[in-house]
Design an enzyme around this catalytic site. Structure first.
Site, PDB file in Angstrom:
ATOM      1  N   ASN A 206       0.830  -1.209   0.000  1.00 41.87           N
ATOM      2  CA  ASN A 206       0.000   0.000   0.000  1.00 41.87           C
ATOM      3  C   ASN A 206       0.866   1.260   0.000  1.00 41.87           C
ATOM      4  OD1 ASN A 206       0.451  -1.075   2.656  1.00 41.87           O
ATOM      5  ND2 ASN A 206      -1.109   0.268   3.517  1.00 41.87           N
TER       6      ASN A 206
ATOM      7  N   GLU B 104       0.420   5.234   0.661  1.00 39.89           N
ATOM      8  CA  GLU B 104      -0.499   6.254   1.178  1.00 39.89           C
ATOM      9  C   GLU B 104      -0.070   7.657   0.751  1.00 39.89           C
ATOM     10  OE1 GLU B 104      -1.037   5.451   5.382  1.00 39.89           O
ATOM     11  OE2 GLU B 104      -2.189   3.650   4.909  1.00 39.89           O
ATOM     12  N   ASN B 105      -0.941   8.611   1.042  1.00 41.24           N
ATOM     13  CA  ASN B 105      -0.732   9.990   0.601  1.00 41.24           C
ATOM     14  C   ASN B 105      -1.328  10.934   1.638  1.00 41.24           C
ATOM     15  OD1 ASN B 105      -1.382  12.550  -1.077  1.00 41.24           O
ATOM     16  ND2 ASN B 105      -0.146  11.303  -2.450  1.00 41.24           N
ATOM     17  N   ALA B 106      -0.698  12.098   1.818  1.00 38.51           N
ATOM     18  CA  ALA B 106      -1.218  13.093   2.756  1.00 38.51           C
ATOM     19  C   ALA B 106      -2.644  13.488   2.378  1.00 38.51           C
ATOM     20  CB  ALA B 106      -0.315  14.319   2.765  1.00 38.51           C
TER      21      ALA B 106
ATOM     22  N   TYR C 288      -5.487  11.727   1.694  1.00 37.62           N
ATOM     23  CA  TYR C 288      -5.744  10.299   1.936  1.00 37.62           C
ATOM     24  C   TYR C 288      -6.298   9.503   0.745  1.00 37.62           C
ATOM     25  CZ  TYR C 288      -5.038  11.346   6.969  1.00 37.62           C
ATOM     26  OH  TYR C 288      -4.534  11.728   8.178  1.00 37.62           O
TER      27      TYR C 288
ATOM     28  N   GLU D 129      -3.099  -4.460  -3.232  1.00 38.05           N
ATOM     29  CA  GLU D 129      -3.627  -5.349  -4.278  1.00 38.05           C
ATOM     30  C   GLU D 129      -3.684  -4.632  -5.618  1.00 38.05           C
ATOM     31  OE1 GLU D 129      -4.838  -4.745  -1.290  1.00 38.05           O
ATOM     32  OE2 GLU D 129      -5.956  -6.436  -0.469  1.00 38.05           O
TER      33      GLU D 129
ATOM     34  N   CYS E 288     -10.139  -5.339   0.306  1.00 39.20           N
ATOM     35  CA  CYS E 288     -11.264  -4.406   0.489  1.00 39.20           C
ATOM     36  C   CYS E 288     -12.190  -4.453  -0.730  1.00 39.20           C
ATOM     37  CB  CYS E 288     -10.744  -2.980   0.715  1.00 39.20           C
ATOM     38  SG  CYS E 288     -10.189  -2.140  -0.781  1.00 39.20           S
TER      39      CYS E 288
HETATM   40  N1  THU Z   1      -5.337  -1.474   2.375  1.00 39.02           N
HETATM   41  C1  THU Z   1      -4.805  -2.282   1.426  1.00 39.02           C
HETATM   42  O1  THU Z   1      -3.666  -2.088   0.973  1.00 39.02           O
HETATM   43  N2  THU Z   1      -5.571  -3.310   0.966  1.00 39.02           N
HETATM   44  C2  THU Z   1      -6.816  -3.601   1.413  1.00 39.02           C
HETATM   45  O2  THU Z   1      -7.468  -4.478   0.874  1.00 39.02           O
HETATM   46  C3  THU Z   1      -7.357  -2.903   2.577  1.00 39.02           C
HETATM   47  C4  THU Z   1      -6.665  -1.649   2.945  1.00 39.02           C
HETATM   48  C5  THU Z   1      -4.554  -0.338   2.846  1.00 39.02           C
HETATM   49  C6  THU Z   1      -5.114   1.005   2.487  1.00 39.02           C
HETATM   50  C7  THU Z   1      -4.513   1.881   3.560  1.00 39.02           C
HETATM   51  O3  THU Z   1      -3.206   2.257   3.150  1.00 39.02           O
HETATM   52  C8  THU Z   1      -4.401   0.965   4.771  1.00 39.02           C
HETATM   53  O4  THU Z   1      -4.473  -0.366   4.259  1.00 39.02           O
HETATM   54  C9  THU Z   1      -5.476   1.168   5.813  1.00 39.02           C
HETATM   55  O5  THU Z   1      -6.752   1.095   5.253  1.00 39.02           O
END
Ligand code: THU
Length: 161
Positions: free
Chosen positions: A62, A64-66, A68, A75, A112
């Site tokens: 994953n 992330e970014n400031a 969000y 995935e 997710c």
């Molecule tokens: N996240 C994933 O990388 N995959 C998922 O299926 C669920 C959530 C990440 C997104 C975010 O960076 C962190 O987990 C918390 O939600």
């Protein structure tokens, strides 16, 4: 009126040592990728590894970014890379591991909803199911034989006509 029942079957392994060798290696690749996740806001690290039918192993984590919503899940990072680099390859298996940076969890973490939709697109595109193995950070691993077991009633291209 009639009732429609939807059922899915998952397999649950007690640990990665119970997995077939090639799946265990794939999960280990996901565990390695998880360590490089960029998740300073959630501190929730996710790793993904894909096995393609051309022998390639693609990993992602994953990002992330400031701002969000601009971040991306592990995935989709992996599956879009695979789609971009190897558009004709089929994805055979996917291994996922997820959990907080500072504690362990043995609860399998499924993809997710947005990632399920993205994975569904590739399963439909390649006309072949993708096996999905998912775990927390330790212990139990769940397996679904196809994304459609995790996302019944998918919205796909057939509905656009
Ligand atoms: N996240 C994933 O990388 N995959 C998922 O299926 C669920 C959530 C990440 C997104 C975010 O960076 C962190 O987990 C918390 O939600």
């Amino acid at each position: 009126m009639k009732e429609v029942k939807i059922e899915s079957i998952l397999l649950v392994y007690d640990g990665i040592e119970e997995l077939p060798d090639e799946v265990k290696s794939l999960m280990e690749a996901a565990q390695k990728a998880r360590k490089n996740a960029y998740a300073p806001y959630s501190n929730f690290l996710v790793g993904a590894a894909l096995m393609l039918d051309n022998g390639e192993i693609i990993t992602g984590n994953n990002q992330e970014n400031a701002s969000y919503p601009s971040g991306l899940c592990a995935e989709r990072t992996a599956i879009y890379y695979a789609g971009a680099q190897f558009p004709d390859a089929k994805i055979l298996k996917m291994a996922l591991t997820a959990g907080p940076a500072d504690s362990q969890t043995n609860t399998p973490v499924p993809p997710c909803g947005a990632c399920r939709q993205a994975i569904a697109e590739y399963e439909v595109k390649q006309e072949q199911p993708i096996e999905i193995y998912f775990m927390g950070t330790v212990g139990k691993v769940a397996k679904s034989g196809s994304l459609s077991d995790l996302l019944p009633l998918i919205f796909d291209r057939s509905l656009l006509k």
